[in-house]
Design a protein around this motif. Structure first.
Motif, mmCIF file in Angstrom:
data_model
loop_
_atom_site.group_PDB
_atom_site.id
_atom_site.type_symbol
_atom_site.label_atom_id
_atom_site.label_comp_id
_atom_site.label_asym_id
_atom_site.label_seq_id
_atom_site.Cartn_x
_atom_site.Cartn_y
_atom_site.Cartn_z
ATOM 1 N N ILE A 75 57.984 5.372 -15.613
ATOM 2 C CA ILE A 75 58.133 3.999 -15.160
ATOM 3 C C ILE A 75 57.222 3.812 -13.948
ATOM 4 O O ILE A 75 57.541 4.245 -12.849
ATOM 5 C CB ILE A 75 59.616 3.691 -14.817
ATOM 6 N N ASP A 76 56.069 3.199 -14.207
ATOM 7 C CA ASP A 76 55.085 2.940 -13.154
ATOM 8 C C ASP A 76 55.428 1.586 -12.547
ATOM 9 O O ASP A 76 55.388 0.568 -13.228
ATOM 10 C CB ASP A 76 53.687 2.931 -13.801
ATOM 11 N N THR A 77 55.808 1.606 -11.270
ATOM 12 C CA THR A 77 56.301 0.374 -10.645
ATOM 13 C C THR A 77 55.290 -0.171 -9.659
ATOM 14 O O THR A 77 54.976 0.474 -8.665
ATOM 15 C CB THR A 77 57.620 0.667 -9.903
ATOM 16 N N TRP A 78 54.775 -1.364 -9.926
ATOM 17 C CA TRP A 78 53.867 -2.000 -8.966
ATOM 18 C C TRP A 78 54.662 -2.973 -8.111
ATOM 19 O O TRP A 78 55.349 -3.860 -8.638
ATOM 20 C CB TRP A 78 52.729 -2.763 -9.674
ATOM 21 N N GLN A 81 55.163 -4.179 -3.494
ATOM 22 C CA GLN A 81 54.661 -4.101 -2.118
ATOM 23 C C GLN A 81 55.808 -4.235 -1.105
ATOM 24 O O GLN A 81 56.870 -4.740 -1.454
ATOM 25 C CB GLN A 81 53.702 -5.269 -1.844
ATOM 26 N N THR A 82 55.503 -3.867 0.135
ATOM 27 C CA THR A 82 56.451 -4.094 1.219
ATOM 28 C C THR A 82 56.909 -5.551 1.184
ATOM 29 O O THR A 82 58.087 -5.860 1.352
ATOM 30 C CB THR A 82 55.767 -3.803 2.578
ATOM 31 N N GLU A 83 55.956 -6.427 0.954
ATOM 32 C CA GLU A 83 56.238 -7.858 0.971
ATOM 33 C C GLU A 83 57.122 -8.307 -0.185
ATOM 34 O O GLU A 83 57.894 -9.254 -0.054
ATOM 35 C CB GLU A 83 54.921 -8.655 0.893
ATOM 36 N N GLY A 110 46.637 -9.369 -2.607
ATOM 37 C CA GLY A 110 45.619 -8.531 -1.969
ATOM 38 C C GLY A 110 45.072 -7.477 -2.914
ATOM 39 O O GLY A 110 44.159 -6.739 -2.569
ATOM 40 N N ASP A 111 45.617 -7.387 -4.124
ATOM 41 C CA ASP A 111 45.159 -6.403 -5.104
ATOM 42 C C ASP A 111 44.224 -7.036 -6.137
ATOM 43 O O ASP A 111 44.392 -8.199 -6.507
ATOM 44 C CB ASP A 111 46.350 -5.806 -5.875
ATOM 45 N N ALA A 112 43.279 -6.233 -6.598
ATOM 46 C CA ALA A 112 42.467 -6.624 -7.749
ATOM 47 C C ALA A 112 43.130 -6.040 -8.986
ATOM 48 O O ALA A 112 43.727 -4.956 -8.927
ATOM 49 C CB ALA A 112 41.061 -6.076 -7.602
ATOM 50 N N GLY A 149 43.213 -1.944 -7.320
ATOM 51 C CA GLY A 149 43.376 -1.482 -5.937
ATOM 52 C C GLY A 149 43.239 -2.647 -4.974
ATOM 53 O O GLY A 149 43.074 -3.792 -5.390
ATOM 54 N N ARG A 150 43.289 -2.336 -3.692
ATOM 55 C CA ARG A 150 43.242 -3.385 -2.667
ATOM 56 C C ARG A 150 41.861 -4.013 -2.610
ATOM 57 O O ARG A 150 40.845 -3.342 -2.763
ATOM 58 C CB ARG A 150 43.580 -2.794 -1.294
ATOM 59 N N MET A 151 41.828 -5.319 -2.339
ATOM 60 C CA MET A 151 40.558 -6.012 -2.173
ATOM 61 C C MET A 151 40.275 -6.230 -0.695
ATOM 62 O O MET A 151 39.235 -6.730 -0.316
ATOM 63 C CB MET A 151 40.616 -7.374 -2.842
ATOM 64 N N LEU A 208 44.117 0.481 3.322
ATOM 65 C CA LEU A 208 43.882 1.772 2.671
ATOM 66 C C LEU A 208 45.194 2.365 2.217
ATOM 67 O O LEU A 208 46.236 2.108 2.798
ATOM 68 C CB LEU A 208 43.269 2.766 3.672
ATOM 69 N N LYS A 209 45.120 3.160 1.173
ATOM 70 C CA LYS A 209 46.279 3.925 0.754
ATOM 71 C C LYS A 209 45.910 5.396 0.887
ATOM 72 O O LYS A 209 45.194 5.945 0.062
ATOM 73 C CB LYS A 209 46.614 3.588 -0.696
ATOM 74 N N VAL A 210 46.368 6.018 1.950
ATOM 75 C CA VAL A 210 46.054 7.420 2.191
ATOM 76 C C VAL A 210 47.310 8.228 1.883
ATOM 77 O O VAL A 210 48.334 8.043 2.545
ATOM 78 C CB VAL A 210 45.612 7.646 3.653
ATOM 79 N N TYR A 244 50.367 6.302 1.773
ATOM 80 C CA TYR A 244 50.745 5.558 2.979
ATOM 81 C C TYR A 244 49.803 4.396 3.191
ATOM 82 O O TYR A 244 48.592 4.526 3.063
ATOM 83 C CB TYR A 244 50.718 6.458 4.218
ATOM 84 N N ARG A 245 50.372 3.272 3.565
ATOM 85 C CA ARG A 245 49.569 2.074 3.744
ATOM 86 C C ARG A 245 49.076 1.980 5.182
ATOM 87 O O ARG A 245 49.864 1.937 6.119
ATOM 88 C CB ARG A 245 50.430 0.856 3.388
ATOM 89 N N LEU A 246 47.771 1.955 5.347
ATOM 90 C CA LEU A 246 47.159 1.881 6.671
ATOM 91 C C LEU A 246 46.064 0.825 6.647
ATOM 92 O O LEU A 246 45.451 0.589 5.616
ATOM 93 C CB LEU A 246 46.504 3.219 7.033
#
Ligand code: WTA
Length: 637
Positions: free
Chosen positions: A416-419, A421-423, A504-506, A519-521, A525-527, A530-532
Motif C-alpha cells: 500500500i503506497d500512500t501519497w 503530506q504534512t498538510e 508542490g509535486d509533479a 517528486g517535488r517541483m 528536499l526529501k533526504v 525527511y522533508r527539508l
C-alpha cells in the motif's frame, strides 16, 4: 502474479491473490470511489458518524470563505474521546495499545487502560503548571513512550502540541519554540541512537537561550546522563508524576476538554520554499475523521493486527499513523526506539518475527538501505506474520518495490503506497488491498478525494503527460492554515490555480487513471524521507562567520533519495580548506541536525543568478549532474 508489457517497470500490474481480494473490506475500490465522488461531503459525513462526538455538527462543510474551509462546524469533540476514552468501556481497554522496544532490547508495554492512566496523570501535571486550553507545548523527545503520552495529554486538556523531531538541533528547535510561543517544553536528558547517546537536554538549553517564551521544562530520564537543571524552571518527569498532584486519589483521572471540531489539535513545522519553516495547523474534528477512515480502509485494519509504523512520531506520519489513527481504531502498535541496522542489519526483521507484526509501514529510503545488505538478513527470520506492507514519503522505485514485495512480503502482502503530506493530514492517493497494483504508483485518489494533474495554464494534462498535482476540493483532514500566517497559506497553496490546492509535486496519470508521483517541483528536499528546505540548509550555512553566500541542491542518491550538495562563497579573507569544509558540515549538523548534513560542499566564487537576483538552483543541479542546462535566458551573465 504479473502481467508485463513492453516497459516492465511502468506497465506491469500486480494482481492481488484471491485470498486477499476475498478478505478485503473494500471489494470494489473503483466503485466506492465513484460513489463517493457523487457526494464527497456525504461520504465524509457518514464516516464522521462512525466516531464519537459530544455534540453533532450543524454543517459538515462550510465553504463560504475559501480557502478557509471548516468541517463539522458546531460539532463538539476531542480526539481523545475517540483515541482513549471510548475504549475504556469496551474490551479494548485490556488490549495493548503500544509495545515499545528499546534499542538495547528492553520492552515496555501499555494497555489502553494503562496508557489512559499515564495520559490523565500527565495531563494533571501540565494543568498544575498552568497549561490551559489553546496554550502551545513543544515536545522534543526521542522515540520513547513519553512522546505519545505527552501528545495525548496535551490534546486531552485542549493544549496545542508542537512536536519537534528529536533529530533536529539547536537552531531548528529554537525557532520552532519561538514561533509557536510555547509555554512548556517537554524533553529528555538524551536519547539512544546506534548505541550512542544524543544530548537532547543540552541542545534544548542552547535553543532556550534563543527562544524566550518557555516557563517550564519537563525532562524525561532516558539515558540517565547528567544534565543541568535550572531551579524553578526545569523538572524531572518522573518526579512530577510522583507528586501528589499526579498520585492523589483521583489524579489518575482527568476530564477530557470538550473542544469545537475546528479547535486546533497540533502545530507541526514543515519545510517550504523559504528559510523559515512554517507551522501547519490541524484540528480535532476533521483530522480524526480523515486519519481513521484512510487507515481503516487502506490497511484493512483487523482486531488481531500487530501494526508497526517505523517512522518517527515527530513527523506527520507518526502523528497520524503511529499515535492518533491506530489508537482511534483500537490497534496494537509497536514503536522501536533505534536504528534499523543496530546492532546488525536484521534488527527490523528480528522485531517482525519476535512481535508477530502483521502490518509494516515504512519509507522507501529505509527499504533501499536494508536491501543493500542482501536477502540473507531477512531470510534468517520468519516473516510470515506479515499480511500487508505500506510505504510513504517519496516515490518508491520499482526495484525496491519488488524487493519489499518478494523478500519481505513473500509475494503474499499487498504493498500500500500512500501519497500524502504534512498538510493533507491523511492519505490522499493510495490503493486498498483488493486493488490491482503497479509497482511505483500510489494508484488512485482515496474515495472522497479529488486529485488532478494540471498543465501550467490550468487545463488537465493528458494521459502520461507530466504536470502539477492538485487537490480539487476540500477534505476533512486538510490543514487549516499556516500558524499566524494566513497570507502565506493562501499564496502558497491556493493562488496558482484558484480553488485548487497546490501540492508542490509533479505527477502524471496513465491511461488507466493511475497516478505516478515524480517528486517535488519546489525547493523542498526529501533526504532519507525527511522533508527539508534548501533555504533552511542555506540559512544554516550563512550563519557561519566564514560564509558569505550559499546555495543548496538535492542530488539523486541511491539510498537517501536526495543527498545535499552545497555551493559556498566565502567571505573576503577566508580561503577554502579541507578543515573549513569539515567545519561547515559540522556547523550545519549542530544548527539544524545531522539529517541536514551536506554530503559535499563546493567552494565557488560566484553563483548563477537571475537578473532579479534569485539563485538558479535548477542550473546548479543540471551542471552537477552533467545534464543539459535548459533555458538560461534569465541568467544574469
Ligand atoms: C512526498 C509525508 C511519492 C511528496 C507523509 C510529498 C511521496 C512530500 C509519497 C510530503 C509517496 C510522500 N509517493 N511521494 N507515497 N508520500 N511523498 O510533508 O513529494 O513529510 O509532497 O509528508 O513527500 O512530505 P511530508
Amino acid at each position: 502474479m504479473e502481467r508485463s508489457g513492453n516497459d516492465q517497470d511502468r506497465t506491469a500490474v500486480v494482481v492481488p491473490s484471491a485470498q486477499v481480494r476475498q478478505s478485503s473490506r473494500v471489494k470494489d475500490y473503483d466503485a466506492l470511489r465513484r460513489e463517493a465522488e457523487r457526494d464527497p461531503v456525504k461520504f465524509w459525513e457518514d464516516r464522521a458518524k462512525e466516531l464519537a462526538w459530544y455534540a453533532p455538527w450543524d454543517k459538515a462543510l462550510d465553504d463560504s470563505n475559501p480557502p478557509f474551509y471548516k468541517w463539522f462546524v458546531g460539532g463538539k469533540t476531542n480526539i481523545i474521546l475517540n483515541a482513549l476514552d471510548r475504549h475504556q468501556a469496551t474490551a479494548t481497554r485490556n488490549k495493548l495499545a503500544f509495545i515499545w522496544e528499546g534499542e538495547s532490547g528492553e520492552i515496555r508495554t501499555l494497555s489502553f487502560f494503562a496508557l489512559n492512566r499515564e495520559v490523565c496523570q500527565f495531563a494533571n501535571v501540565l494543568k498544575s503548571m498552568g497549561v490551559h486550553k489553546g496554550d502551545r507545548v513543544t515536545i522534543y523527545l526521542p522515540r520513547i513512550l513519553e512522546l505519545p503520552i505527552a501528545m495525548l495529554a496535551c490534546a486531552k486538556i485542549g493544549a496545542v502540541h508542537s512536536v519537534v523531531y528529536g533529530g533536529f538541533s539547536v537552531e531548528a528547535l529554537g525557532e520552532r519554540i519561538q514561533d509557536s510561543e510555547s509555554k512548556v517544553l517537554i524533553t529528555a536528558d538524551g536519547g539512544f541512537m546506534r548505541g550512542k547517546t544524543v544530548p537532547l537536554k543540552s541542545i534544548a538549553d542552547q535553543a532556550l537561550e534563543r527562544a524566550g517564551t518557555v516557563e517550564h521544562v519537563i525532562v524525561v530520564r532516558r539515558t540517565r546522563e547528567p544534565v543541568s537543571m535550572e531551579p524553578g524552571r526545569d523538572y524531572f518527569y518522573d518526579e512530577l508524576m510522583g507528586l501528589p498532584i499526579a498520585k492523589a486519589v483521583g489524579a489518575t483521572r482527568c476530564a477530557t476538554e470538550v473542544m469545537d471540531a475546528e479547535d486546533p489539535l497540533f502545530l507541526l513545522y514543515t519545510s517550504g520554499t523559504t528559510g523559515k519553516p512554517k507551522a501547519i495547523v490541524h484540528t480535532h474534528g476533521g483530522y480524526q475523521v480523515g486519519i481513521a477512515t484512510t487507515m481503516n480502509y487502506a490497511f484493512d485494519v483487523r482486531p488481531e493486527d500487530r501494526y508497526w509504523c517505523a517512522a518517527d512520531p515527530g513527523w506527520i506520519t507518526g502523528h497520524s499513523y503511529i499515535v492518533y489513527a491506530p489508537l482511534i481504531l483500537g490497534m496494537t502498535s509497536l514503536i522501536y526506539e533505534g536504528a534499523p541496522t543496530y546492532p546488525y542489519p536484521d534488527r527490523w526483521w528480528k522485531i517482525v518475527e519476535k512481535q508477530g507484526i502483521s502490518i509494516l509501514y515504512a519509507a522507501p529510503t529505509a527499504i533501499r538501505g536494508l536491501m543493500r545488505f542482501g536477502e540473507a538478513w531477512p531470510n534468517r527470520h520468519d516473516l510470515t506474520s506479515l499480511r500487508l506492507l505500506g510505504t510513504v514519503g517519496e516515490p518508491i522505485n520499482p526495484e525496491a518495490w519488488r524487493w519489499y514485495h518478494r523478500v519481505i512480503g513473500g509475494e503474499r502482502c499487498p504493498i500500500i503506497d500512500t501519497w500524502w503530506q504534512t498538510e493533507t493530514g491523511s492519505f490522499m492517493i493510495c490503493p486498498v488491498p483488493s486493488f490491482d497494483l503497479k509497482p511505483g504508483s500510489a494508484t488512485k485518489p482515496f474515495p472522497g478525494i479529488g486529485a488532478q494533474v494540471l498543465r501550467e495554464d490550468g487545463t488537465p494534462a493528458g494521459p502520461g503527460e507530466e504536470g502539477k498535482l492538485v487537490i480539487t476540493a476540500p477534505w476533512p483532514s486538510m490543514l487549516r492554515g499556516i500558524y499566524k500566517n494566513p497570507e502565506r497559506y493562501v499564496e502558497q497553496y491556493w493562488s496558482t490555480f484558484p480553488g485548487k490546492y497546490l501540492t508542490g509535486d509533479a505527477a502524471r496519470v496513465d491511461e488507466d487513471g493511475y497516478f505516478w508521483i515524480i517528486g517535488r517541483m519546489d525547493d523542498v528536499l526529501k533526504v532519507s524521507g525527511y522533508r527539508l528546505g534548501t533555504a533552511e540548509v542555506e540559512s544554516a550555512l550563512v550563519s557561519h562567520p566564514a560564509v558569505s553566500e550559499a546555495a543548496v541542491i538535492g542530488i539523486p542518491h541511491e539510498v537517501k533519495g536526495n543527498a545535499i550538495r552545497a555551493f559556498v562563497i566565502l567571505r573576503a579573507g577566508r580561503a577554502p580548506s579541507p578543515e573549513l569544509n569539515e567545519e561547515l558540515i559540522k556547523h550545519v549538523a549542530t544548527e539544524m541536525g545531522p539529517i541536514a548534513r551536506p554530503e559535499k560542499i563546493e567552494f565557488v566564487t560566484a553563483l548563477p543568478k537571475t537578473r532579479s537576483g534569485k539563485i538558479m538552483r535548477r542550473l546548479l543541479k543540471a551542471r552537477a549532474m552533467g545534464l543539459p542546462e535548459g533555458d538560461v535566458s534569465t541568467l544574469e551573465d
